[in-house]
Design a protein around this motif. Structure first.
Motif, PDB file in Angstrom:
ATOM      1  N   VAL A  73     -40.795 166.048  34.615  1.00 31.52           N
ATOM      2  CA  VAL A  73     -41.364 165.895  33.270  1.00 31.52           C
ATOM      3  C   VAL A  73     -40.645 166.802  32.278  1.00 31.52           C
ATOM      4  CG1 VAL A  73     -43.408 166.424  31.877  1.00 31.52           C
ATOM      5  CG2 VAL A  73     -43.641 165.102  33.977  1.00 31.52           C
ATOM      6  N   THR A  76     -37.308 165.378  31.416  1.00 33.49           N
ATOM      7  CA  THR A  76     -37.476 164.218  30.537  1.00 33.49           C
ATOM      8  C   THR A  76     -37.725 164.644  29.096  1.00 33.49           C
ATOM      9  OG1 THR A  76     -38.385 162.936  32.382  1.00 33.49           O
ATOM     10  CG2 THR A  76     -38.813 162.113  30.159  1.00 33.49           C
ATOM     11  N   THR A  80     -36.060 163.361  25.462  1.00 35.55           N
ATOM     12  CA  THR A  80     -36.907 162.512  24.612  1.00 35.55           C
ATOM     13  C   THR A  80     -37.448 163.251  23.393  1.00 35.55           C
ATOM     14  OG1 THR A  80     -38.832 163.036  26.013  1.00 35.55           O
ATOM     15  CG2 THR A  80     -37.593 161.049  26.537  1.00 35.55           C
ATOM     16  N   GLY A 164     -35.139 164.047  35.807  1.00 34.24           N
ATOM     17  CA  GLY A 164     -35.913 163.873  34.588  1.00 34.24           C
ATOM     18  C   GLY A 164     -35.033 163.706  33.360  1.00 34.24           C
ATOM     19  N   ILE A 167     -33.826 160.177  33.369  1.00 35.94           N
ATOM     20  CA  ILE A 167     -34.881 159.251  32.943  1.00 35.94           C
ATOM     21  C   ILE A 167     -35.063 159.313  31.424  1.00 35.94           C
ATOM     22  CG2 ILE A 167     -37.362 158.774  33.060  1.00 35.94           C
ATOM     23  CD1 ILE A 167     -37.244 159.694  35.985  1.00 35.94           C
ATOM     24  N   GLY A 168     -35.003 160.524  30.873  1.00 35.79           N
ATOM     25  CA  GLY A 168     -35.127 160.673  29.427  1.00 35.79           C
ATOM     26  C   GLY A 168     -34.002 159.992  28.668  1.00 35.79           C
ATOM     27  N   ARG A 172     -35.897 156.404  25.963  1.00 37.10           N
ATOM     28  CA  ARG A 172     -35.935 157.393  24.885  1.00 37.10           C
ATOM     29  C   ARG A 172     -37.337 157.607  24.332  1.00 37.10           C
ATOM     30  NH1 ARG A 172     -31.049 155.402  21.090  1.00 37.10           N
ATOM     31  NH2 ARG A 172     -32.261 153.480  21.236  1.00 37.10           N
ATOM     32  N   GLN A 174     -40.785 158.865  24.272  1.00 37.55           N
ATOM     33  CA  GLN A 174     -41.321 159.973  25.055  1.00 37.55           C
ATOM     34  C   GLN A 174     -42.549 159.587  25.859  1.00 37.55           C
ATOM     35  OE1 GLN A 174     -43.131 163.833  23.329  1.00 37.55           O
ATOM     36  NE2 GLN A 174     -41.008 164.364  23.786  1.00 37.55           N
ATOM     37  N   ALA A 177     -41.518 157.324  28.765  1.00 40.82           N
ATOM     38  CA  ALA A 177     -40.772 158.065  29.784  1.00 40.82           C
ATOM     39  C   ALA A 177     -41.699 158.942  30.621  1.00 40.82           C
ATOM     40  CB  ALA A 177     -39.696 158.915  29.114  1.00 40.82           C
ATOM     41  N   LEU A 178     -42.638 159.615  29.971  1.00 43.46           N
ATOM     42  CA  LEU A 178     -43.575 160.467  30.707  1.00 43.46           C
ATOM     43  C   LEU A 178     -44.495 159.636  31.597  1.00 43.46           C
ATOM     44  CD1 LEU A 178     -44.541 163.095  27.974  1.00 43.46           C
ATOM     45  CD2 LEU A 178     -42.970 163.372  29.890  1.00 43.46           C
ATOM     46  N   VAL A 181     -42.429 158.746  34.680  1.00 41.26           N
ATOM     47  CA  VAL A 181     -42.259 159.900  35.569  1.00 41.26           C
ATOM     48  C   VAL A 181     -43.554 160.201  36.312  1.00 41.26           C
ATOM     49  CG1 VAL A 181     -41.845 162.389  35.647  1.00 41.26           C
ATOM     50  CG2 VAL A 181     -40.389 160.937  34.250  1.00 41.26           C
TER      51      VAL A 181
END
Length: 265
Positions: A73, A76, A80, A164, A167-168, A172, A174, A177-178, A181
């Motif tokens: 996280v 990420t 992001t 992370g 992934i970010g 993009r 946020q 993405a969170l 994850v």
């Protein structure tokens, strides 16, 4: 590159997120392992092997693996957050070679992941040995091997931070993405470990590679026993370490390559 890395570290140290993250690391390491050690795994429901056995020690240390999504996280958010607050526009204007910007983020947050891992495992090691001593228990593994397992966990934290970041770079937004994850590392991976048939994929996932590296298979074996299925065969510690290295490499390539071909907005 040196100026960019310095700028990333400045950004890192002035934000409130990472001091909070280090407190979380100490809570997950010292707090969680200390509590589990004092309670005694043999007193859990269902009971687990005691600390005087190798399986009991690995079970306690393996519980830390369920907090691996936290450094993912944090990695990420490293990417992001720039898109969310639009600071990425100014970053790329001042440093138009995007690959350098993204590489500096990987270096900075990879090192930050190591620091996070050391804070977690360092506090966890202290709590473990103090808890075992308070109960008068001699751990089922030698001190050197226990410290080696903690070191492996610290490296895992850095790898998950890089994952992370990757992934970010891919997602993009946020919030999205969170959600990916948290949903994948905290829910989907543990679920895949117990579904018959699908569980064969588990050793090749990041969680399975982590379990291989730390030798923690108690939960997977217990789930298989409860479901009446064949336990998942994890890879060797070397295989798990190499697979995690591969995941980190793929995440790094994605983190650099994907934003190179995208518009900023």
């Amino acid at each position: 590159m040196i100026r960019l890395i310095r700028a990333e570290f400045r950004r890192l140290l002035t934000a409130r997120l990472w001091p909070v993250a280090l407190l979380i690391a100490v809570a997950c390491g010292g707090g969680l392992i200390g509590l589990l050690t004092l309670l005694g795994p043999e007193n859990f429901d269902p009971p687990m092997p005691g600390l005087d056995t190798e399986a009991g020690v690995r079970a306690i240390l393996g519980m830390v693996g369920y907090t691996m999504f936290i450094p993912a996280v944090l990695g990420t958010l490293a990417v992001t957050a720039e898109y969310r607050h639009r600071t990425i526009n100014f970053t790329f204007l001042f440093a138009p070679r995007r690959w350098q910007v993204l590489l500096s983020k990987l270096v900075t947050y990879g090192l930050a992941g190591v620091v996070y891992g050391l804070a977690l495992t360092g506090s966890g090691a202290v709590a473990f040995f103090l808890g075992a001593a308070a109960q008068g228990i001699t751990p089922g593994l030698s001190t050197g091997l226990i410290l080696e397992l903690f070191a492996r966990l610290a490296v895992n934290m850095a790898v998950y931070t890089l994952i992370g970041v990757g992934i970010g770079a891919l997602i993009r937004n946020q919030v999205a993405a969170l959600a990916v994850v948290g949903g994948y590392f905290y829910l989907l991976e543990p679920l895949l470990a117990i579904i018959p048939g699908v569980s064969r994929l588990y050793p090749f996932l990041p969680a399975g590679a982590t379990a291989s590296l730390t030798g923690f298979s108690y939960v997977v074996d217990a789930a298989a026993e409860g479901l009446g299925t064949t336990p998942v065969q994890l890879m060797s510690p070397v295989g798990g370490g190499l697979l995690l290295t591969g995941y980190a490499a793929v995440a790094a390539v994605l983190a650099i390559a994907v934003p190179m071909r995208r518009d900023v907005t």
